[in-house]
Design a protein around this motif. Sequence first.
Motif, PDB file in Angstrom:
ATOM      1  N   THR A 119      -0.181   5.326   0.258  1.00 40.10           N
ATOM      2  CA  THR A 119      -1.188   6.382   0.328  1.00 40.10           C
ATOM      3  C   THR A 119      -2.459   5.897  -0.386  1.00 40.10           C
ATOM      4  O   THR A 119      -3.023   4.907  -0.004  1.00 40.10           O
ATOM      5  N   ALA A 120      -2.875   6.563  -1.457  1.00 42.50           N
ATOM      6  CA  ALA A 120      -4.076   6.141  -2.189  1.00 42.50           C
ATOM      7  C   ALA A 120      -3.700   5.291  -3.398  1.00 42.50           C
ATOM      8  O   ALA A 120      -4.539   5.012  -4.246  1.00 42.50           O
ATOM      9  N   ASP A 121      -2.461   4.884  -3.483  1.00 40.91           N
ATOM     10  CA  ASP A 121      -1.955   4.109  -4.608  1.00 40.91           C
ATOM     11  C   ASP A 121      -1.488   2.738  -4.126  1.00 40.91           C
ATOM     12  O   ASP A 121      -1.643   2.398  -2.957  1.00 40.91           O
TER      13      ASP A 121
ATOM     14  N   ASP B 126       0.844  -1.194   0.000  1.00 41.50           N
ATOM     15  CA  ASP B 126       0.000   0.000   0.000  1.00 41.50           C
ATOM     16  C   ASP B 126       0.874   1.238   0.000  1.00 41.50           C
ATOM     17  O   ASP B 126       1.943   1.266   0.619  1.00 41.50           O
TER      18      ASP B 126
END
Length: 136
Positions: A8-10, A6
């Motif tokens: 952050t949002a990526d 994982d």
Amino acid sequence: MHQIFDHTADLGLRVRAESFEHLCEEAVAGLTEVIAGDAAAVRPAVAETISVTGDDPVWLLFDLLSEILAAFELRRTLVAECRVSRTATGLRADCRGEPFDPARHQLAHEVKAITQHELDVHQHAAGWEATLILDI
């Protein structure tokens, strides 16, 4: 060997292999796993050759994965296996896969892009290692 992590949002993809060619093959396998979840469900039914030009390992890997992602976005092609070789002008990837079939494949993540953020490819005593961030 490839590892998905994982970020952050990526999602991140860390790849290790004994040669640069195998590093590219593992990265393609990792990208397929991110997109389709169960890469083993993808059959090697259709052949496609992808060529990228250049001499910098960072950009060769980046360009190869961008082409693999484009094949999925444009033709819905998932890659089951890929054999990468160096050429006089860059890389040649002989890939086999099949079109995405919602009855047999799941769409685990929608990968929007291979990013340049934290992009790293380097050779060390035990082989090659790469780190990539995938925009999802």
